[in-house]
Design a protein around this motif. Structure first.
Motif, PDB file in Angstrom:
ATOM      1  N   ALA A  18      -6.422   0.430   6.541  1.00 44.44           N
ATOM      2  CA  ALA A  18      -5.741  -0.839   6.032  1.00 44.44           C
ATOM      3  C   ALA A  18      -4.531  -0.260   5.305  1.00 44.44           C
ATOM      4  O   ALA A  18      -3.221  -0.786   5.552  1.00 44.44           O
ATOM      5  CB  ALA A  18      -6.864  -1.674   5.380  1.00 44.44           C
ATOM      6  N   THR A  19      -4.664   0.711   4.445  1.00 48.18           N
ATOM      7  CA  THR A  19      -3.485   1.118   3.747  1.00 48.18           C
ATOM      8  C   THR A  19      -2.617   1.854   4.449  1.00 48.18           C
ATOM      9  O   THR A  19      -1.347   2.008   4.197  1.00 48.18           O
ATOM     10  CB  THR A  19      -4.192   1.794   2.394  1.00 48.18           C
ATOM     11  OG1 THR A  19      -5.092   2.604   2.695  1.00 48.18           O
ATOM     12  CG2 THR A  19      -4.547   0.830   1.549  1.00 48.18           C
ATOM     13  N   LEU A  20      -3.009   2.537   5.268  1.00 49.31           N
ATOM     14  CA  LEU A  20      -2.196   3.289   6.227  1.00 49.31           C
ATOM     15  C   LEU A  20      -1.138   2.328   7.066  1.00 49.31           C
ATOM     16  O   LEU A  20      -0.254   2.587   7.429  1.00 49.31           O
ATOM     17  CB  LEU A  20      -2.919   4.085   7.363  1.00 49.31           C
ATOM     18  CG  LEU A  20      -3.504   5.506   6.922  1.00 49.31           C
ATOM     19  CD1 LEU A  20      -4.411   6.402   7.709  1.00 49.31           C
ATOM     20  CD2 LEU A  20      -2.454   6.470   6.192  1.00 49.31           C
ATOM     21  N   PHE A  21      -2.010   1.073   7.473  1.00 54.74           N
ATOM     22  CA  PHE A  21      -1.382   0.135   7.988  1.00 54.74           C
ATOM     23  C   PHE A  21      -0.287  -0.679   7.173  1.00 54.74           C
ATOM     24  O   PHE A  21       1.169  -0.705   7.462  1.00 54.74           O
ATOM     25  CB  PHE A  21      -2.199  -1.069   8.373  1.00 54.74           C
ATOM     26  CG  PHE A  21      -1.274  -2.356   8.633  1.00 54.74           C
ATOM     27  CD1 PHE A  21      -0.744  -2.544   9.937  1.00 54.74           C
ATOM     28  CD2 PHE A  21      -1.476  -3.508   7.804  1.00 54.74           C
ATOM     29  CE1 PHE A  21      -0.030  -3.739  10.135  1.00 54.74           C
ATOM     30  CE2 PHE A  21      -0.745  -4.612   7.933  1.00 54.74           C
ATOM     31  CZ  PHE A  21      -0.199  -4.784   9.144  1.00 54.74           C
ATOM     32  N   THR A  22      -0.251  -0.930   5.861  1.00 56.00           N
ATOM     33  CA  THR A  22       0.540  -1.180   4.743  1.00 56.00           C
ATOM     34  C   THR A  22       1.657  -0.338   4.660  1.00 56.00           C
ATOM     35  O   THR A  22       2.787  -0.539   4.606  1.00 56.00           O
ATOM     36  CB  THR A  22      -0.131  -1.700   3.695  1.00 56.00           C
ATOM     37  OG1 THR A  22      -0.706  -0.446   2.958  1.00 56.00           O
ATOM     38  CG2 THR A  22      -1.059  -2.671   3.537  1.00 56.00           C
ATOM     39  N   TRP A  23       1.367   1.036   4.621  1.00 57.55           N
ATOM     40  CA  TRP A  23       2.422   2.306   4.650  1.00 57.55           C
ATOM     41  C   TRP A  23       3.334   2.143   5.811  1.00 57.55           C
ATOM     42  O   TRP A  23       4.512   2.153   5.668  1.00 57.55           O
ATOM     43  CB  TRP A  23       1.668   3.469   4.255  1.00 57.55           C
ATOM     44  CG  TRP A  23       2.699   4.722   4.214  1.00 57.55           C
ATOM     45  CD1 TRP A  23       4.085   4.653   4.133  1.00 57.55           C
ATOM     46  CD2 TRP A  23       2.341   6.089   4.475  1.00 57.55           C
ATOM     47  NE1 TRP A  23       4.632   5.804   4.050  1.00 57.55           N
ATOM     48  CE2 TRP A  23       3.573   6.790   4.588  1.00 57.55           C
ATOM     49  CE3 TRP A  23       1.333   6.675   4.741  1.00 57.55           C
ATOM     50  CZ2 TRP A  23       3.413   8.095   4.529  1.00 57.55           C
ATOM     51  CZ3 TRP A  23       1.049   8.005   4.989  1.00 57.55           C
ATOM     52  CH2 TRP A  23       2.215   8.648   4.884  1.00 57.55           C
ATOM     53  N   PHE A  24       2.648   1.901   7.019  1.00 57.95           N
ATOM     54  CA  PHE A  24       3.374   1.654   8.155  1.00 57.95           C
ATOM     55  C   PHE A  24       4.383   0.766   8.220  1.00 57.95           C
ATOM     56  O   PHE A  24       5.705   0.954   8.751  1.00 57.95           O
ATOM     57  CB  PHE A  24       2.336   1.725   9.492  1.00 57.95           C
ATOM     58  CG  PHE A  24       3.132   1.622  10.718  1.00 57.95           C
ATOM     59  CD1 PHE A  24       3.836   2.670  11.368  1.00 57.95           C
ATOM     60  CD2 PHE A  24       3.109   0.243  11.333  1.00 57.95           C
ATOM     61  CE1 PHE A  24       4.463   2.532  12.474  1.00 57.95           C
ATOM     62  CE2 PHE A  24       3.696   0.056  12.418  1.00 57.95           C
ATOM     63  CZ  PHE A  24       4.404   1.144  13.136  1.00 57.95           C
ATOM     64  N   VAL A  25       3.953  -0.520   7.693  1.00 55.96           N
ATOM     65  CA  VAL A  25       4.944  -1.760   7.567  1.00 55.96           C
ATOM     66  C   VAL A  25       6.028  -1.432   6.769  1.00 55.96           C
ATOM     67  O   VAL A  25       7.356  -1.665   6.785  1.00 55.96           O
ATOM     68  CB  VAL A  25       4.128  -2.740   7.109  1.00 55.96           C
ATOM     69  CG1 VAL A  25       5.035  -3.973   7.153  1.00 55.96           C
ATOM     70  CG2 VAL A  25       3.106  -3.093   8.323  1.00 55.96           C
ATOM     71  N   GLY A 167       0.866  -6.005   3.875  1.00 52.80           N
ATOM     72  CA  GLY A 167       1.797  -5.390   4.845  1.00 52.80           C
ATOM     73  C   GLY A 167       3.001  -6.283   5.101  1.00 52.80           C
ATOM     74  O   GLY A 167       4.360  -5.577   5.082  1.00 52.80           O
ATOM     75  N   LEU A 168       2.824  -7.614   5.335  1.00 55.48           N
ATOM     76  CA  LEU A 168       4.052  -8.438   5.408  1.00 55.48           C
ATOM     77  C   LEU A 168       5.193  -8.469   4.147  1.00 55.48           C
ATOM     78  O   LEU A 168       6.408  -8.120   4.626  1.00 55.48           O
ATOM     79  CB  LEU A 168       3.529  -9.889   5.400  1.00 55.48           C
ATOM     80  CG  LEU A 168       2.797 -10.422   6.776  1.00 55.48           C
ATOM     81  CD1 LEU A 168       2.337 -11.972   6.600  1.00 55.48           C
ATOM     82  CD2 LEU A 168       3.949 -10.275   8.107  1.00 55.48           C
TER      83      LEU A 168
END
Length: 271
Positions: A18-25, A167-168
């Motif tokens: 999940a936090t890799l996703f937020t980093w990606f955003v 993420g947004l």
């Protein structure tokens, strides 16, 4: 993959994903530097306001409210972990704010906060964003860590909603770092690298938060509230003041309202 299948996975692994996703955003937002050399102040203020609204809503719907409910289920006084954890989270960020050198957007380098340093302005700007990515990553990690004791679909959906909401609001944060650096003379590639780097701390804080919750189970309501307090500190200390710079303050206020409504919708609809 159905969402309930995720319940079979280790919460720490889910927190990392999940936090890799937020980093990606964050990196996606930083990538806007390849298309724009400057950003309209009205747009920036609106985006910062949106980020503030998301974080305020997440602090209650995804963190404080579940903490109060868990305390009630555990038979403890429900307001104690909420209040104590919330204040400790704010105190922690206050200490970090006083120690970590950083510079808020739109200010001259002589306005840098934290211990005195000779670090460049660019580094101080990145550290300012990195500072409030710590509670964001921690919040997501704690939310997924809670699955160890509450492995139900509603808890999982709420954690996913929180990750999506964070993420947004990371998108404008990435752009808010990289584009000003480009305007100061950095190459597009270097400005992008600095911008996405500000989100690196989120996976680290996320994994740490999830692991601590798994290791010390009774801390869960306090940990949720702690993350909420840290996030609210960031909103009041940084996001709202920065979003209100300039004459078009109505736009940042509207952005905050939309951000709050979006996060509330995600959490209530999914959670």
């Amino acid at each position: 993959m159905k969402i309930d299948i995720l319940l079979d996975y280790n919460p720490v692994i889910l927190a990392l994903a999940a936090t890799l996703f937020t980093w990606f955003v964050t990196a996606l937002g930083a990538a806007m530097v390849f298309f724009f050399k400057s950003i309209n102040k009205k747009i920036l203020n609106s985006m910062l306001g949106f980020a503030a609204g998301v974080m305020i809503a997440a602090s209650f719907w995804s963190l404080l409210n579940p903490a109060i409910q868990m305390a009630e289920q555990n038979g403890t006084t429900p307001w104690v972990p909420a209040v104590v954890g919330f204040l400790l989270g704010g105190a922690f960020l206050l200490i970090v704010d006083k120690v970590l050198p950083h510079l808020h957007m739109g200010l001259s380098i002589d306005k840098a906060e934290g211990v005195k340093t000779t670090w460049q302005r660019s580094v101080l700007l990145v550290l300012a964003i990195t500072l409030h990515n710590i509670p964001e990553g921690l919040a997501v990690g704690v939310a997924f860590g809670a699955l160890a004791n509450n492995p139900d679909l509603g808890m999982l959906s709420g954690a996913i909603a929180l990750a999506v909401g964070i993420g947004l609001q990371n998108f404008p944060e990435g752009a808010a770092v990289s584009i000003p650096l480009r305007r100061e003379g950095f190459s597009r590639t270097r400005a992008f690298m600095y911008g996405q780097f500000s989100g690196v701390v989120e996976p680290i804080a996320g994994v740490l938060g999830a692991y601590l919750v798994l290791t010390i189970t009774p801390l869960l309501p306090y940990a949720l509230s702690f993350a909420a307090g840290a996030m609210i500190f960031v909103v009041v200390e940084e996001l709202i003041p920065e979003s209100q710079m300039g004459n078009e303050t109505d736009l940042s206020t509207i952005g905050a309202m939309l951000g709050f409504a979006t996060m509330m919708l995600l959490d209530v609809a999914l959670g």
